[in-house]
Enzyme design. Structure first.
Site, mmCIF file in Angstrom:
data_model
loop_
_atom_site.group_PDB
_atom_site.id
_atom_site.type_symbol
_atom_site.label_atom_id
_atom_site.label_comp_id
_atom_site.label_asym_id
_atom_site.label_seq_id
_atom_site.Cartn_x
_atom_site.Cartn_y
_atom_site.Cartn_z
ATOM 1 N N HIS A 291 0.851 -1.183 0.000
ATOM 2 C CA HIS A 291 0.000 0.000 0.000
ATOM 3 C C HIS A 291 0.893 1.242 0.000
ATOM 4 O O HIS A 291 1.686 1.436 0.912
ATOM 5 C CB HIS A 291 -0.880 -0.032 1.251
ATOM 6 C CG HIS A 291 -1.911 1.042 1.298
ATOM 7 N ND1 HIS A 291 -3.034 1.023 0.504
ATOM 8 C CD2 HIS A 291 -1.985 2.179 2.028
ATOM 9 C CE1 HIS A 291 -3.761 2.094 0.757
ATOM 10 N NE2 HIS A 291 -3.153 2.813 1.674
ATOM 11 N N ASP A 293 0.559 5.169 -0.042
ATOM 12 C CA ASP A 293 -0.306 6.345 -0.006
ATOM 13 C C ASP A 293 0.250 7.391 -0.966
ATOM 14 O O ASP A 293 1.438 7.716 -0.920
ATOM 15 C CB ASP A 293 -0.376 6.902 1.421
ATOM 16 C CG ASP A 293 -1.212 6.007 2.324
ATOM 17 O OD1 ASP A 293 -2.239 5.484 1.848
ATOM 18 O OD2 ASP A 293 -0.838 5.823 3.496
ATOM 19 N N ASP A 403 -8.042 1.128 2.137
ATOM 20 C CA ASP A 403 -7.779 2.064 3.232
ATOM 21 C C ASP A 403 -8.486 3.386 3.007
ATOM 22 O O ASP A 403 -7.864 4.353 2.605
ATOM 23 C CB ASP A 403 -6.249 2.285 3.299
ATOM 24 C CG ASP A 403 -5.851 3.236 4.402
ATOM 25 O OD1 ASP A 403 -6.553 3.285 5.416
ATOM 26 O OD2 ASP A 403 -4.825 3.933 4.247
ATOM 27 N N HIS A 606 -7.104 9.331 -0.454
ATOM 28 C CA HIS A 606 -7.699 9.099 0.870
ATOM 29 C C HIS A 606 -6.918 9.613 2.080
ATOM 30 O O HIS A 606 -7.329 9.343 3.220
ATOM 31 C CB HIS A 606 -8.070 7.625 1.039
ATOM 32 C CG HIS A 606 -6.903 6.680 1.083
ATOM 33 N ND1 HIS A 606 -6.563 5.866 0.025
ATOM 34 C CD2 HIS A 606 -5.995 6.416 2.043
ATOM 35 C CE1 HIS A 606 -5.510 5.140 0.359
ATOM 36 N NE2 HIS A 606 -5.148 5.463 1.581
HETATM 37 ZN ZN LIG Z 1 -3.683 4.576 2.820
#
Ligand SMILES: [Zn+2]
Length: 1060
Positions: A291, A293, A403, A606
């Site tokens: 993941h 971001d 997420d 997000h």
């Molecule tokens: Zn995230």
């Protein structure tokens, strides 16, 4: 060698801990197994250093994250780190331990290695630890090899395989390293989510070549599994003891008999791992994941590098392990790698073809699931799917959003219309109050659309493929007996990283071992959902939103960004509508807005739109949005200038009437939806009067044909009488002894996640609201109060009334300097709301949530989000609050609260500090909110808040072209939400998107001025789904289910008419 002998001791604990210590790096490490993995190391010959950031003069104002791939040698263009690297001569000698920095700076190193001759034929690694992220390159710094993760103990990636079998020619080598002064989780000062420490320094602690003993490593990995089984299987399970005694037996042999080869010991472990489960054992589809971001505790610049670093490392693993599968989402991240790491991108393409690198998701980024508009959601999928299709020939069928902080009830429909059937997430397990009852279910949206949803029951998207992870996955599974398989996402994540070799090695061993769930490494996401499809009939349905009972401060934090997002959403709608007008009528080729949308969609990531990143991220995001807003504004103005010679041009792309008020003459003019005029005199006009007077008790009375409002000098309303037209009847809208338009300051200290969370207990500590008035002024049609909500925080509030509806409009300029305070506007509505529900607008529709607190599920929704309005109604009457940017809301019994500003201090200590122009409106109404046209008012107020017009002079008479109504829709429930030029190279065609907004079926006649020949329904990706229907008299009929979204390709006449 003897067969396995059980422990002689009767004390389980000593045997168990003996095994633990044998693996430990902290206890008795010199005689344990771990130390033997690298039996010999030797320092590198020399290290040279060059500080790239010192070569940079300044940071670019707006880093353009999508397409600044032109490395033209200009120091000030592109990302922070993209400074051309000089030759070896510019580097200076470096000694281990020497500090370099500061935070976010970039440093290059050259290491020269010379591997001992004695190691020829053996496996040799490079060990590197700079306490930070780094990328290893071939000499010259252009061909990336693999990333290092820095010194975070539990996520260490510190070795690179120089050779599996060293040859004489490989002994000497020059390697380059690009070192970033941050770790996987940024550079928080004294805590992960704390604001970054700007002066952090790093140093190279380890730079060596090392002899790698793969046999010991393999035995070590076997041991981890055995230890995991002894630790995690129930003590009443014989398998637990079998694993423990085997491990103990191996230690005994290892210690006492040097003649025993490791391969002999591994034969014992292999035999143990070959003891299989029964057919009914649960299967875990382990998928490598990482993941990343798009921005969070680091800025976009760094994310580009995180993608490059993580994904080249995954390529190395794919080469080593053909059964390794790796899932990556977010078209934006692929785009970054394509632009900035073309060498890596080519290899990704190769492994996508091989079926090992698996692009998923179908969206531009993993966006916030609550706040974006319906059209923004549509574009996430449109541009995401287009990218994956163009680059890889793939149409994603799984929406990948592990997420985010809640999921809109309109997402299932948007997914289905974008070719998506499956949904994967993980975040709902973070809910603080209630445990979501499923890991496998059918998720049904507000229109009835369904997708198959899976939440990996391990409840993490960064697992390590341990025995514990495997057992947890099955133990926690909420749908036992309904499904036979679960997904496990493994690999370090959030800041990138991904799986490590040892995770894959563990997975390989646990393929089918009696006592632990079966793990398969080589299955894909598609394989998983195909298997889940077979269990579809067993699954429960969850209808409506997936509400995360945590992080509900994210509807409010970083107000400026949220304002910019709303503004850009409105401007995209206007700009694209005008593009279509210019193209259809005049033949002017449309502007390609794809890149603009992509830049915009990134800002809905997000951790960006929710306001949960470091300050630098919002500096970048607001710069990007600012320049986008400027461009869209300019485009609208020049289109309108072209189409209309009057100034200002009057244009309305919203679904509601816009009411222009003439301050001189006291009349207002109505511009209907989807229309334009050159001259306001072509519009219907009505007289408008308002009376404002000061009463004896110092309160102020404001009255127009709809409302009589009584307020104090803080503009706090004690009475609001809603008149019934053509009668003398009126009713009080404010609850007895209650107030409306009252600003209340709450204490707002969460438990940990500062920018993310407002906790339920903040409601127990509302501050005073009897603030000190500095000045109060009564204008011709408004009142203005200046007051202080605290010593530090002055507010200038202007209140006035809408000329054509019972709407009180409020503008607040708040100079916000608070710490951990939460400012809200409250309305005590005179509505019987006990046991009732409040209604909130969501994307392309609305939903109801309880206004009471009966159950824990009701209570947990103490702060929720909406799009542009919320409403509480009883039969025949209701009160609504319309917002222009503030999406946080709550209704407790009769009290409606619009959340205005928060003041968290981490990860951005400056979050929301400064002046905020806030706007909202209070609208009581007779009848239902649908009958009162709340949706239309919310739309037009968001379009044009307080429009005025000058009395036209006769000089512009010549240019009059009357009222141009581009669309007229017979049913007000049907809203035209987007008019745009067509994608997919379709010429002489535009696309329109409509939705049913009232919550019932609708049949509507759509009449248009556009030179239309035929229409054909299409999906959100603009693929045709219906028959092409010829259109006569520029009129066609649409049929919609409740909350249904429908798009049509509108085929235009081949020649441009040049006029309306
Ligand atoms: Zn995230």
């Amino acid at each position: 060698m003897d067969s396995v002998v059980a422990s002689l001791t009767k004390n389980r604990r000593t045997t168990f801990e003996r095994i633990e210590k044998f693996l430990s790096k902290d206890y008795f490490a010199d005689v344990g197994l771990r130390a033997r993995i690298y039996p010999a190391t030797q320092p590198v010959v020399s290290i040279l250093h060059w500080n790239a950031s010192a070569a940079r003069t300044q940071r670019p104002l707006v880093p353009h994250p999508s397409h600044d791939s032109d490395s033209d040698g200009d120091d000030d263009s592109g990302p922070e780190w993209k400074v051309p690297v000089p030759g070896r001569d510019a580097f200076a000698p470096y000694t281990l331990g020497e500090p370099f920095g500061p935070t976010w700076s970039t440093h290059w190193f050259i290491v020269d290695i010379c591997i001992p001759e004695a190691w020829i034929g053996r496996e040799v690694h490079l060990l590197w630890d700079s306490g930070s992220e780094a990328m290893l390159y071939e000499a010259g710094g252009t061909v990336p090899l693999q990333a290092f993760s820095g010194g975070i103990d539990f996520q260490m990636r510190d070795c690179y395989v120089l050779s599996k079998q060293l040859t004489a020619g490989q002994r000497q080598r020059e390697l380059w390293l690009e070192v970033a002064c941050n770790d996987l989780f940024g550079a928080g000062a004294g805590g992960m989510i704390n604001p970054p420490d700007p002066a952090k320094t790093f140093s190279v602690k380890k730079a060596a070549v090392a002899l790698f003993d793969r046999e010991v490593f393999d035995l070590f990995t076997d041991f981890e599994i055995l230890f995991g089984m002894a630790k995690c299987l129930p003590e009443n399970n014989p398998r637990n003891y079998q694993a423990m005694y085997l491990a103990n037996h191996i230690i005994n042999t290892f210690k006492t008999d040097p003649s025993v080869k490791i391969s002999q010991l591994r034969k014992l472990t292999s035999e143990f791992f070959a003891q299989k489960n029964g057919d009914s054992q649960h299967e875990i589809f382990a998928l490598g994941h990482c993941h990343i971001d798009c921005a969070w505790l680091w800025a976009y610049d760094e994310t580009i590098r995180k993608c490059g670093r993580s994904w080249i490392t995954m390529i190395r693993l794919m080469e080593e392990y053909p059964d390794f599968r790796f899932v990556a989402s977010s078209a934006q991240q692929f785009r970054w790698v394509k632009d900035h790491y073309p060498v890596v991108y080519e290899q990704i393409k190769k492994f996508v073809k091989k079926g090992q690198f698996l692009p998923v998701g179908g969206t531009w980024v993993e966006m916030d699931g609550n706040l974006p508009s319906g059209e923004s959601f549509v574009r996430q999928f449109l541009y995401g799917q287009k990218f994956f299709q163009e680059e890889f020939g793939i149409k994603c069928d799984t929406f990948w959003l592990p997420d985010t902080f809640g999921y809109s009830a309109q997402l299932p429909q948007i997914m289905r219309q974008a070719g998506i059937k499956y949904f994967l997430s993980a975040k709902l397990s973070w809910s603080l109050v209630n445990s979501f009852p499923h890991h496998n279910f059918l998720w049904r949206g507000i229109d009835g659309s369904e997708v198959l949803a899976h939440f990996p029951p391990g409840e993490s998207y960064g697992m390590n493929v341990t025995v514990e992870d495997a057992l947890k996955t099955v133990e926690k599974l909420k749908d036992k007996g309904r499904v036979a398989q679960s997904m496990m996402l493994y690999g370090y994540g959030d800041g990138g990283g991904g799986p490590t070799p040892v995770m894959i090695e563990r997975g390989r061993r646990m393929k089918d071992v009696d006592g632990i769930p079966k793990i398969s490494l080589d299955k894909t996401v598609a394989d998983f959902f195909a298997a889940m499809e077979k269990d579809r009939k067993n699954l429960n349905v969850w209808s409506g939103e997936l509400y995360l009972e945590l992080h509900n401060g994210t509807y409010t934090t970083q107000a400026e960004l949220k304002r910019n997002i709303r503004m850009a959403q409105n401007l995209f709608r206007d700009g694209e509508f005008l593009d279509a007008v210019m193209y259809a009528f005049i033949g002017i080729e449309p502007v390609d807005r794809r890149e603009q949308w992509q830049d915009f969609l990134l800002q809905q990531f997000h951790d960006v739109l929710p306001g949960t990143s470091i300050g630098k991220v919002f500096e970048d995001a607001n710069n990007i949005l600012g320049s986008l807003i400027d461009t869209l504004n300019q485009d609208c103005v020049s289109a309108l200038n072209f189409l209309s010679s009057s100034q200002p041009p009057y244009f309305n792309a919203s679904c509601g009437n816009i009411h222009y008020r003439n301050p001189q003459s006291g009349i207002f003019a109505v511009l209907p939806p989807y229309s334009m005029t050159n001259d306001i005199r072509y519009l219907n006009t009505f007289p408008y009067t308002i009376k404002i007077e000061k009463l004896k008790d110092d309160s102020i009375r404001m009255e127009n044909q709809f409302l009589i409002v009584t307020m104090n000098r803080l503009c706090v309303i004690s009475s609001m009488l809603l008149k019934k037209s053509r009668t003398d009847v009126s009713r009080e809208c404010v609850f007895p002894s209650g107030r409306a338009n009252e600003l209340v300051l709450f204490d707002d200290v969460p438990l940990y996640w500062d920018a993310w969370d407002c906790m339920d207990y903040h409601l127990e500590a509302p501050g005073r609201s009897d603030y000190q008035v500095v000045s109060f002024e009564i204008g011709q049609a408004d009142v203005t109060s200046v007051f202080r909500v605290s010593d530090a925080c002055p507010v200038r509030m202007r209140l006035f009334m809408h000329p054509a509806a019972p709407i009180v409009q409020v503008e607040c300029d708040v100079d916000w300097k608070e710490r951990h305070k939460f400012l809200k506007m409250q309305v005590d509505a005179n509505v019987t709301s006990e046991n009732r529900k409040a209604t909130y607008e969501i994307q392309h529709g609305w939903l109801e949530r309880p206004a009471h607190r009966n159950t824990s599920w009701d209570w947990a929704k103490f702060e929720v989000c909406c799009q542009r309005w919320a409403d509480v109604s009883e039969y025949g009457f209701g009160v609504s609050v319309i917002n222009l940017t503030n999406q946080g809301f709550s209704v407790r019994n009769n009290t409606m609260s619009l959340s205005l500003l928060r003041s968290p201090k981490a990860p951005d200590p400056e979050a929301d500090m400064g002046v905020h122009p806030l706007k909202y409106a209070i609208m009581p109404h007779w009848g239902s909110f649908q009958e009162a046209q709340l949706i239309q008012h919310a739309s037009s107020l968001n379009d044009t808040w307080d429009p005025a017009y000058e009395t036209p002079t006769d000089s512009d008479q010549a240019q009059r072209s009357g009222l141009v109504r581009f669309f007229t829709i017979s049913d007000p429930a049907v809203i035209l939400d987007a008019v745009k030029t067509a994608e997919n190279g379709q010429s002489r065609a535009i696309v329109i998107r409509l939705y049913e907004s009232y919550g019932g079926s609708a049949v509507a006649a759509v009449e248009t001025l556009f030179p239309v020949e035929a229409v054909q329904e299409c999906d959100l990706l603009e693929n045709f789904v219906g028959e092409k229907t010829p259109v006569k008299d520029k009129k066609f009929v649409v049929t919609l289910r409740a909350f249904e979204v429908k798009s049509f390709v509108v085929f235009l006449t081949s020649t441009t008419p040049g006029h309306w």
